[in-house]
Design a protein around this motif. Structure first.
Motif, PDB file in Angstrom:
ATOM      1  N   VAL A 271       0.861  -1.177   0.000  1.00  0.00           N
ATOM      2  CA  VAL A 271       0.000   0.000   0.000  1.00  0.00           C
ATOM      3  C   VAL A 271       0.902   1.233   0.000  1.00  0.00           C
ATOM      4  O   VAL A 271       1.888   1.290   0.729  1.00  0.00           O
ATOM      5  CB  VAL A 271      -0.909   0.015   1.249  1.00  0.00           C
ATOM      6  N   ASP A 272       0.560   2.208  -0.826  1.00  0.00           N
ATOM      7  CA  ASP A 272       1.277   3.485  -0.813  1.00  0.00           C
ATOM      8  C   ASP A 272       0.504   4.461   0.068  1.00  0.00           C
ATOM      9  O   ASP A 272      -0.690   4.710  -0.170  1.00  0.00           O
ATOM     10  CB  ASP A 272       1.426   4.049  -2.229  1.00  0.00           C
ATOM     11  N   ILE A 273       1.177   4.992   1.070  1.00  0.00           N
ATOM     12  CA  ILE A 273       0.524   5.839   2.075  1.00  0.00           C
ATOM     13  C   ILE A 273       1.231   7.186   2.165  1.00  0.00           C
ATOM     14  O   ILE A 273       2.463   7.232   2.255  1.00  0.00           O
ATOM     15  CB  ILE A 273       0.553   5.169   3.465  1.00  0.00           C
ATOM     16  N   VAL A 274       0.455   8.257   2.159  1.00  0.00           N
ATOM     17  CA  VAL A 274       1.004   9.586   2.424  1.00  0.00           C
ATOM     18  C   VAL A 274       0.417  10.084   3.744  1.00  0.00           C
ATOM     19  O   VAL A 274      -0.798  10.104   3.923  1.00  0.00           O
ATOM     20  CB  VAL A 274       0.686  10.587   1.297  1.00  0.00           C
TER      21      VAL A 274
ATOM     22  N   MET B  47       4.763  -0.022  11.833  1.00  0.00           N
ATOM     23  CA  MET B  47       3.764  -1.062  11.540  1.00  0.00           C
ATOM     24  C   MET B  47       3.741  -1.414  10.053  1.00  0.00           C
ATOM     25  O   MET B  47       3.459  -2.548   9.683  1.00  0.00           O
ATOM     26  CB  MET B  47       2.360  -0.581  11.934  1.00  0.00           C
ATOM     27  N   ARG B  48       4.024  -0.445   9.203  1.00  0.00           N
ATOM     28  CA  ARG B  48       3.861  -0.632   7.760  1.00  0.00           C
ATOM     29  C   ARG B  48       5.164  -1.073   7.098  1.00  0.00           C
ATOM     30  O   ARG B  48       5.743  -0.391   6.255  1.00  0.00           O
ATOM     31  CB  ARG B  48       3.359   0.666   7.115  1.00  0.00           C
ATOM     32  N   LYS B  49       5.637  -2.235   7.469  1.00  0.00           N
ATOM     33  CA  LYS B  49       6.943  -2.728   7.027  1.00  0.00           C
ATOM     34  C   LYS B  49       7.017  -2.968   5.521  1.00  0.00           C
ATOM     35  O   LYS B  49       8.074  -2.837   4.917  1.00  0.00           O
ATOM     36  CB  LYS B  49       7.293  -4.008   7.788  1.00  0.00           C
ATOM     37  N   SER B  50       5.902  -3.359   4.894  1.00  0.00           N
ATOM     38  CA  SER B  50       5.924  -3.715   3.472  1.00  0.00           C
ATOM     39  C   SER B  50       5.481  -2.587   2.560  1.00  0.00           C
ATOM     40  O   SER B  50       5.387  -2.768   1.348  1.00  0.00           O
ATOM     41  CB  SER B  50       5.014  -4.935   3.239  1.00  0.00           C
ATOM     42  N   ASP B  51       5.180  -1.425   3.123  1.00  0.00           N
ATOM     43  CA  ASP B  51       4.580  -0.350   2.339  1.00  0.00           C
ATOM     44  C   ASP B  51       5.531   0.823   2.110  1.00  0.00           C
ATOM     45  O   ASP B  51       6.446   1.060   2.891  1.00  0.00           O
ATOM     46  CB  ASP B  51       3.323   0.180   3.040  1.00  0.00           C
ATOM     47  N   ARG B  52       5.239   1.561   1.056  1.00  0.00           N
ATOM     48  CA  ARG B  52       5.948   2.827   0.837  1.00  0.00           C
ATOM     49  C   ARG B  52       5.171   3.936   1.537  1.00  0.00           C
ATOM     50  O   ARG B  52       3.943   3.966   1.485  1.00  0.00           O
ATOM     51  CB  ARG B  52       6.053   3.149  -0.654  1.00  0.00           C
ATOM     52  N   ILE B  53       5.903   4.819   2.161  1.00  0.00           N
ATOM     53  CA  ILE B  53       5.270   5.916   2.885  1.00  0.00           C
ATOM     54  C   ILE B  53       5.894   7.238   2.449  1.00  0.00           C
ATOM     55  O   ILE B  53       7.110   7.340   2.282  1.00  0.00           O
ATOM     56  CB  ILE B  53       5.415   5.726   4.409  1.00  0.00           C
ATOM     57  N   GLY B  54       5.031   8.237   2.264  1.00  0.00           N
ATOM     58  CA  GLY B  54       5.481   9.589   1.967  1.00  0.00           C
ATOM     59  C   GLY B  54       4.994  10.532   3.053  1.00  0.00           C
ATOM     60  O   GLY B  54       4.052  10.216   3.791  1.00  0.00           O
ATOM     61  N   LEU B  55       5.638  11.673   3.178  1.00  0.00           N
ATOM     62  CA  LEU B  55       5.286  12.643   4.220  1.00  0.00           C
ATOM     63  C   LEU B  55       5.032  14.017   3.606  1.00  0.00           C
ATOM     64  O   LEU B  55       5.833  14.511   2.812  1.00  0.00           O
ATOM     65  CB  LEU B  55       6.423  12.755   5.245  1.00  0.00           C
ATOM     66  N   VAL B  56       3.910  14.617   3.993  1.00  0.00           N
ATOM     67  CA  VAL B  56       3.581  15.987   3.610  1.00  0.00           C
ATOM     68  C   VAL B  56       3.267  16.762   4.876  1.00  0.00           C
ATOM     69  O   VAL B  56       2.532  16.275   5.749  1.00  0.00           O
ATOM     70  CB  VAL B  56       2.376  16.038   2.647  1.00  0.00           C
ATOM     71  N   ILE B  57       3.830  17.956   5.020  1.00  0.00           N
ATOM     72  CA  ILE B  57       3.517  18.804   6.165  1.00  0.00           C
ATOM     73  C   ILE B  57       2.878  20.090   5.645  1.00  0.00           C
ATOM     74  O   ILE B  57       3.130  20.512   4.514  1.00  0.00           O
ATOM     75  CB  ILE B  57       4.767  19.127   7.013  1.00  0.00           C
ATOM     76  N   PHE B  58       2.031  20.672   6.474  1.00  0.00           N
ATOM     77  CA  PHE B  58       1.380  21.897   6.019  1.00  0.00           C
ATOM     78  C   PHE B  58       1.147  22.871   7.171  1.00  0.00           C
ATOM     79  O   PHE B  58       0.858  22.488   8.300  1.00  0.00           O
ATOM     80  CB  PHE B  58       0.057  21.598   5.305  1.00  0.00           C
ATOM     81  N   GLY B  59       1.374  24.136   6.821  1.00  0.00           N
ATOM     82  CA  GLY B  59       1.080  25.267   7.699  1.00  0.00           C
ATOM     83  C   GLY B  59       0.435  26.319   6.821  1.00  0.00           C
ATOM     84  O   GLY B  59      -0.628  26.074   6.246  1.00  0.00           O
ATOM     85  N   THR B  60       1.098  27.446   6.641  1.00  0.00           N
ATOM     86  CA  THR B  60       0.602  28.456   5.711  1.00  0.00           C
ATOM     87  C   THR B  60       0.690  27.953   4.271  1.00  0.00           C
ATOM     88  O   THR B  60      -0.102  28.334   3.416  1.00  0.00           O
ATOM     89  CB  THR B  60       1.421  29.753   5.862  1.00  0.00           C
ATOM     90  N   THR B  61       1.645  27.095   4.002  1.00  0.00           N
ATOM     91  CA  THR B  61       1.770  26.408   2.711  1.00  0.00           C
ATOM     92  C   THR B  61       1.919  24.915   2.975  1.00  0.00           C
ATOM     93  O   THR B  61       2.021  24.481   4.130  1.00  0.00           O
ATOM     94  CB  THR B  61       3.001  26.910   1.925  1.00  0.00           C
TER      95      THR B  61
ATOM     96  N   LYS C 150       2.022   2.761  -8.742  1.00  0.00           N
ATOM     97  CA  LYS C 150       1.452   1.592  -9.419  1.00  0.00           C
ATOM     98  C   LYS C 150       0.741   0.636  -8.468  1.00  0.00           C
ATOM     99  O   LYS C 150       0.202  -0.377  -8.890  1.00  0.00           O
ATOM    100  CB  LYS C 150       2.565   0.832 -10.152  1.00  0.00           C
ATOM    101  N   SER C 151       0.730   0.940  -7.184  1.00  0.00           N
ATOM    102  CA  SER C 151       0.127   0.042  -6.202  1.00  0.00           C
ATOM    103  C   SER C 151      -1.392   0.009  -6.350  1.00  0.00           C
ATOM    104  O   SER C 151      -2.008   0.958  -6.867  1.00  0.00           O
ATOM    105  CB  SER C 151       0.493   0.483  -4.783  1.00  0.00           C
ATOM    106  N   LYS C 152      -1.990  -1.068  -5.867  1.00  0.00           N
ATOM    107  CA  LYS C 152      -3.445  -1.210  -5.957  1.00  0.00           C
ATOM    108  C   LYS C 152      -4.158  -0.304  -4.966  1.00  0.00           C
ATOM    109  O   LYS C 152      -5.274   0.141  -5.219  1.00  0.00           O
ATOM    110  CB  LYS C 152      -3.834  -2.669  -5.705  1.00  0.00           C
ATOM    111  N   SER C 153      -3.524  -0.043  -3.836  1.00  0.00           N
ATOM    112  CA  SER C 153      -4.141   0.797  -2.807  1.00  0.00           C
ATOM    113  C   SER C 153      -3.294   2.041  -2.578  1.00  0.00           C
ATOM    114  O   SER C 153      -2.091   1.953  -2.313  1.00  0.00           O
ATOM    115  CB  SER C 153      -4.269   0.017  -1.489  1.00  0.00           C
ATOM    116  N   LYS C 154      -3.942   3.188  -2.670  1.00  0.00           N
ATOM    117  CA  LYS C 154      -3.279   4.468  -2.430  1.00  0.00           C
ATOM    118  C   LYS C 154      -4.114   5.254  -1.430  1.00  0.00           C
ATOM    119  O   LYS C 154      -5.292   5.510  -1.688  1.00  0.00           O
ATOM    120  CB  LYS C 154      -3.138   5.259  -3.737  1.00  0.00           C
ATOM    121  N   ILE C 155      -3.514   5.609  -0.303  1.00  0.00           N
ATOM    122  CA  ILE C 155      -4.289   6.310   0.711  1.00  0.00           C
ATOM    123  C   ILE C 155      -3.534   7.524   1.250  1.00  0.00           C
ATOM    124  O   ILE C 155      -2.304   7.563   1.247  1.00  0.00           O
ATOM    125  CB  ILE C 155      -4.696   5.383   1.880  1.00  0.00           C
TER     126      ILE C 155
END
Length: 304
Positions: A84-87, A124-138, A185-190
């Motif tokens: 699963v690809d998670i942001v 917990m998400r050992k098999s997944d790719r994870i991305g990080l987005v932070i937000f404030g004024t932008t 390309k993953s089946k699940s994107k969240i």
């Protein structure tokens, strides 16, 4: 673990009975002499004879086996993961500096608690790719999609309140998160969107962000810290077939991330691969060793 064994060229093994047959058929008769008290020396002669024959046949046998190219086959279980690809979109606005979110440690700010819980979720998400987005004024991408969990936890640990402004560009963060996932390309994107307030700084309309998520089949879970004055978080989650969670403290937040972890499990498929190892070298080496010992035996005994 060895599962099977075979020869690439088994016909070379036919040389062994040919060698044995030729030894029997072409063994030269030697002249016989009567020697008194010869029986006293017989055991010594037999020992010499046995050592020579053992070395000779061990050399021939190993050399023949090596020519046949023995192959050891091992079965290895390979894991094919439908990851699963998670942001993780995290609010770093000024309100995230509020204390009291952790009932056991009132000196922790909301963001400090979130950072702890997010790190445990990443583990917990050992098999997944994870991305990080932070937000404030932008909104900003803190990490692209990656399997490097240690690097991501290190990035999370360095996030500070107000690092990109003290307002809340929540919708802009959704668009940035979708941009990370659109080519996946993953089946699940969240996207897991966490915030403690209303949108106050976005330049992109909500309708566009929701359309983008729908286009790329992205599911958005929203986590609202404390009750917001806006229903925006509920709308975002409901429009993508996901769910909005409202949390009041660290304990609630831990439960929410664990629940999302259960809802979005990676699928693991197990395939068995046959790995072949050609082991002729070991027989060739042993054959060479026997040949060297045989030559030494002949030198010391003077008999071939």
């Amino acid at each position: 673990m060895l599962n099977s064994f075979h020869f690439t060229y088994p016909f070379f093994l036919l040389l062994l009975p040919l060698f044995a047959l030729s030894t029997l058929l072409f063994n030269q008769e030697k002249e016989s002499f009567y020697i008194p008290h010869f029986l006293q020396l017989l055991s010594h002669v037999k020992k010499k004879h046995y050592a020579r024959e053992i070395l000779k046949w061990a050399m021939i046998t190993c050399m023949t086996v090596a020519l046949s190219d023995p192959v050891a086959v091992k079965k290895i279980k390979a894991v094919k993961s439908n990851a699963v690809d998670i942001v993780l979109a995290l609010d770093t606005s000024g309100s995230m500096s509020t204390y009291g979110f952790n009932e056991k440690n009132y000196k922790q700010s909301r963001l400090d608690v979130v950072k702890e819980v997010v790190k445990s979720f990443i583990d917990m998400r050992k098999s997944d790719r994870i991305g990080l987005v932070i937000f404030g004024t932008t909104a900003a991408i803190a990490s692209p999609l990656s399997f490097d969990k240690e690097a991501q936890k290190n990035i999370v640990g360095k996030i500070e309140v107000g690092v990109i402004g003290k307002s809340t560009a929540l919708i802009d963060a959704l668009v940035s998160s979708a941009a990370l996932l659109k080519n996946a390309k993953s089946k699940s994107k969240i996207i897991i969107l966490l915030s403690d307030g209303e949108d106050s700084a976005s330049k992109i309309p909500l309708a566009f962000a929701l359309k983008l998520a729908k286009k790329y089949s992205i599911k958005i879970y929203t986590i609202t810290i404390d009750k917001s004055y806006s229903n925006m978080m509920k709308v975002i989650a409901s429009k993508n077939g996901a769910q909005n969670f409202e949390v009041q403290n660290k304990k609630d937040l831990l439960k929410v991330y664990k629940r999302i972890d259960r809802l979005q499990k990676s699928e693991l498929e197990y395939n068995t691969l046959d790995v072949e190892e050609h082991i002729y070298f070991y027989f060739l080496l042993f054959s060479l060793l026997c040949a060297i010992l045989l030559v030494e035996h002949v030198k010391t005994r003077g008999v071939l």
